[in-house]
Design a protein around this motif. Sequence first.
Motif, PDB file in Angstrom:
ATOM      1  N   ASP A 181       0.826  -1.213   0.000  1.00 60.23           N
ATOM      2  CA  ASP A 181       0.000   0.000   0.000  1.00 60.23           C
ATOM      3  C   ASP A 181       0.860   1.264   0.000  1.00 60.23           C
ATOM      4  O   ASP A 181       0.484   2.275  -0.587  1.00 60.23           O
ATOM      5  CB  ASP A 181      -0.920   0.005   1.214  1.00 60.23           C
ATOM      6  N   SER A 182       1.998   1.191   0.639  1.00 64.07           N
ATOM      7  CA  SER A 182       2.855   2.377   0.788  1.00 64.07           C
ATOM      8  C   SER A 182       3.469   2.844  -0.531  1.00 64.07           C
ATOM      9  O   SER A 182       3.923   3.983  -0.634  1.00 64.07           O
ATOM     10  CB  SER A 182       3.968   2.091   1.796  1.00 64.07           C
ATOM     11  N   VAL A 183       3.483   1.977  -1.542  1.00 62.75           N
ATOM     12  CA  VAL A 183       4.103   2.352  -2.821  1.00 62.75           C
ATOM     13  C   VAL A 183       3.116   2.330  -3.980  1.00 62.75           C
ATOM     14  O   VAL A 183       3.477   2.736  -5.094  1.00 62.75           O
ATOM     15  CB  VAL A 183       5.304   1.434  -3.151  1.00 62.75           C
ATOM     16  N   LYS A 184       1.913   1.887  -3.720  1.00 60.74           N
ATOM     17  CA  LYS A 184       0.915   1.775  -4.785  1.00 60.74           C
ATOM     18  C   LYS A 184       0.672   3.133  -5.425  1.00 60.74           C
ATOM     19  O   LYS A 184       0.504   4.144  -4.743  1.00 60.74           O
ATOM     20  CB  LYS A 184      -0.379   1.212  -4.203  1.00 60.74           C
ATOM     21  N   GLY A 185       0.686   3.159  -6.750  1.00 57.61           N
ATOM     22  CA  GLY A 185       0.490   4.400  -7.484  1.00 57.61           C
ATOM     23  C   GLY A 185       1.771   5.174  -7.742  1.00 57.61           C
ATOM     24  O   GLY A 185       1.778   6.112  -8.540  1.00 57.61           O
ATOM     25  N   ARG A 186       2.856   4.786  -7.073  1.00 60.82           N
ATOM     26  CA  ARG A 186       4.144   5.476  -7.268  1.00 60.82           C
ATOM     27  C   ARG A 186       5.189   4.546  -7.892  1.00 60.82           C
ATOM     28  O   ARG A 186       6.043   5.001  -8.650  1.00 60.82           O
ATOM     29  CB  ARG A 186       4.676   5.983  -5.927  1.00 60.82           C
ATOM     30  N   PHE A 187       5.147   3.278  -7.554  1.00 62.58           N
ATOM     31  CA  PHE A 187       6.122   2.305  -8.057  1.00 62.58           C
ATOM     32  C   PHE A 187       5.464   1.391  -9.079  1.00 62.58           C
ATOM     33  O   PHE A 187       4.277   1.068  -8.964  1.00 62.58           O
ATOM     34  CB  PHE A 187       6.657   1.438  -6.917  1.00 62.58           C
ATOM     35  N   THR A 188       6.264   0.953 -10.045  1.00 60.89           N
ATOM     36  CA  THR A 188       5.783   0.012 -11.044  1.00 60.89           C
ATOM     37  C   THR A 188       6.812  -1.093 -11.227  1.00 60.89           C
ATOM     38  O   THR A 188       7.990  -0.814 -11.492  1.00 60.89           O
ATOM     39  CB  THR A 188       5.544   0.695 -12.394  1.00 60.89           C
ATOM     40  N   ILE A 189       6.366  -2.337 -11.084  1.00 58.83           N
ATOM     41  CA  ILE A 189       7.245  -3.472 -11.302  1.00 58.83           C
ATOM     42  C   ILE A 189       6.953  -4.061 -12.682  1.00 58.83           C
ATOM     43  O   ILE A 189       5.802  -4.116 -13.116  1.00 58.83           O
ATOM     44  CB  ILE A 189       7.085  -4.539 -10.203  1.00 58.83           C
ATOM     45  N   SER A 190       8.009  -4.484 -13.358  1.00 61.01           N
ATOM     46  CA  SER A 190       7.856  -5.118 -14.665  1.00 61.01           C
ATOM     47  C   SER A 190       9.012  -6.091 -14.864  1.00 61.01           C
ATOM     48  O   SER A 190       9.980  -6.082 -14.105  1.00 61.01           O
ATOM     49  CB  SER A 190       7.839  -4.072 -15.781  1.00 61.01           C
ATOM     50  N   ARG A 191       8.887  -6.926 -15.876  1.00 60.46           N
ATOM     51  CA  ARG A 191       9.959  -7.877 -16.155  1.00 60.46           C
ATOM     52  C   ARG A 191      10.084  -8.075 -17.656  1.00 60.46           C
ATOM     53  O   ARG A 191       9.111  -7.929 -18.401  1.00 60.46           O
ATOM     54  CB  ARG A 191       9.702  -9.198 -15.452  1.00 60.46           C
ATOM     55  N   ASP A 192      11.305  -8.431 -18.051  1.00 66.99           N
ATOM     56  CA  ASP A 192      11.595  -8.772 -19.432  1.00 66.99           C
ATOM     57  C   ASP A 192      12.263 -10.140 -19.410  1.00 66.99           C
ATOM     58  O   ASP A 192      13.467 -10.249 -19.122  1.00 66.99           O
ATOM     59  CB  ASP A 192      12.519  -7.723 -20.056  1.00 66.99           C
ATOM     60  N   ASN A 193      11.504 -11.179 -19.671  1.00 60.32           N
ATOM     61  CA  ASN A 193      12.040 -12.531 -19.578  1.00 60.32           C
ATOM     62  C   ASN A 193      13.101 -12.808 -20.642  1.00 60.32           C
ATOM     63  O   ASN A 193      13.969 -13.646 -20.442  1.00 60.32           O
ATOM     64  CB  ASN A 193      10.905 -13.553 -19.665  1.00 60.32           C
ATOM     65  N   ALA A 194      13.039 -12.122 -21.753  1.00 55.88           N
ATOM     66  CA  ALA A 194      14.058 -12.300 -22.782  1.00 55.88           C
ATOM     67  C   ALA A 194      15.415 -11.785 -22.303  1.00 55.88           C
ATOM     68  O   ALA A 194      16.459 -12.256 -22.753  1.00 55.88           O
ATOM     69  CB  ALA A 194      13.650 -11.578 -24.057  1.00 55.88           C
ATOM     70  N   LYS A 195      15.393 -10.825 -21.383  1.00 52.61           N
ATOM     71  CA  LYS A 195      16.627 -10.257 -20.843  1.00 52.61           C
ATOM     72  C   LYS A 195      16.920 -10.759 -19.429  1.00 52.61           C
ATOM     73  O   LYS A 195      17.877 -10.309 -18.794  1.00 52.61           O
ATOM     74  CB  LYS A 195      16.547  -8.729 -20.834  1.00 52.61           C
ATOM     75  N   ASN A 196      16.080 -11.652 -18.924  1.00 57.30           N
ATOM     76  CA  ASN A 196      16.262 -12.176 -17.555  1.00 57.30           C
ATOM     77  C   ASN A 196      16.364 -11.052 -16.532  1.00 57.30           C
ATOM     78  O   ASN A 196      17.211 -11.094 -15.622  1.00 57.30           O
ATOM     79  CB  ASN A 196      17.511 -13.065 -17.472  1.00 57.30           C
ATOM     80  N   THR A 197      15.513 -10.063 -16.679  1.00 62.72           N
ATOM     81  CA  THR A 197      15.617  -8.873 -15.839  1.00 62.72           C
ATOM     82  C   THR A 197      14.243  -8.449 -15.325  1.00 62.72           C
ATOM     83  O   THR A 197      13.255  -8.510 -16.065  1.00 62.72           O
ATOM     84  CB  THR A 197      16.264  -7.715 -16.613  1.00 62.72           C
ATOM     85  N   VAL A 198      14.224  -8.022 -14.072  1.00 64.91           N
ATOM     86  CA  VAL A 198      13.035  -7.425 -13.482  1.00 64.91           C
ATOM     87  C   VAL A 198      13.375  -5.996 -13.088  1.00 64.91           C
ATOM     88  O   VAL A 198      14.509  -5.700 -12.700  1.00 64.91           O
ATOM     89  CB  VAL A 198      12.528  -8.249 -12.282  1.00 64.91           C
ATOM     90  N   TYR A 199      12.398  -5.112 -13.214  1.00 61.84           N
ATOM     91  CA  TYR A 199      12.614  -3.694 -12.970  1.00 61.84           C
ATOM     92  C   TYR A 199      11.672  -3.187 -11.877  1.00 61.84           C
ATOM     93  O   TYR A 199      10.589  -3.738 -11.661  1.00 61.84           O
ATOM     94  CB  TYR A 199      12.355  -2.895 -14.248  1.00 61.84           C
ATOM     95  N   LEU A 200      12.101  -2.107 -11.247  1.00 68.77           N
ATOM     96  CA  LEU A 200      11.224  -1.383 -10.331  1.00 68.77           C
ATOM     97  C   LEU A 200      11.378   0.099 -10.631  1.00 68.77           C
ATOM     98  O   LEU A 200      12.424   0.694 -10.334  1.00 68.77           O
ATOM     99  CB  LEU A 200      11.576  -1.668  -8.871  1.00 68.77           C
ATOM    100  N   GLN A 201      10.374   0.660 -11.264  1.00 71.43           N
ATOM    101  CA  GLN A 201      10.349   2.098 -11.528  1.00 71.43           C
ATOM    102  C   GLN A 201       9.750   2.785 -10.307  1.00 71.43           C
ATOM    103  O   GLN A 201       8.622   2.492  -9.934  1.00 71.43           O
ATOM    104  CB  GLN A 201       9.523   2.399 -12.773  1.00 71.43           C
ATOM    105  N   MET A 202      10.506   3.693  -9.721  1.00 70.57           N
ATOM    106  CA  MET A 202      10.084   4.369  -8.496  1.00 70.57           C
ATOM    107  C   MET A 202       9.949   5.863  -8.770  1.00 70.57           C
ATOM    108  O   MET A 202      10.935   6.514  -9.123  1.00 70.57           O
ATOM    109  CB  MET A 202      11.092   4.122  -7.376  1.00 70.57           C
ATOM    110  N   ASN A 203       8.759   6.370  -8.619  1.00 67.42           N
ATOM    111  CA  ASN A 203       8.474   7.794  -8.841  1.00 67.42           C
ATOM    112  C   ASN A 203       7.997   8.439  -7.546  1.00 67.42           C
ATOM    113  O   ASN A 203       7.600   7.751  -6.608  1.00 67.42           O
ATOM    114  CB  ASN A 203       7.405   7.958  -9.923  1.00 67.42           C
TER     115      ASN A 203
END
Length: 124
Positions: A62-84
């Motif tokens: 709840d503390s990050v909802k609406g500000r952070f976005t998690i995503s992944r790219d399985n072709a690159k074996n990478t997960v991201y966390l965009q923090m605004n």
Amino acid sequence: QVQLVESGGGLVQAGGSLRLSCAGSGRTFSSDAMGWVRQAPGKEREFVAAVSRTGSIQYYADSVKGRFTISRDNAKNTVYLQMNSLTPEDTAVYYCASGKTTATITRINGVDYWGKGTLVTVSS
């Protein structure tokens, strides 16, 4: 042996943004749910975000909802966390985590593998 390596941490002013990355190796990346867990100074680790194997489902604290976005790219074996819209309360070491399901990551104690962490410092 699975290895998770985080990058992208640093010092940012309040209101700013950062993007964390986590590169995985040693296992079929798409076999695992992935997520982020953070630990602030003097506090216990807390769940931040998780994403399903295909990336189609995301969960957030709840503390990050609406500000952070998690995503992944399985072709690159990478997960991201965009923090605004970062605040000083987001200051913590951020750990990449993998588990069998997103539920195991939200529970933290079900995490199978951990990265070593990357420090995020938000100044006021």
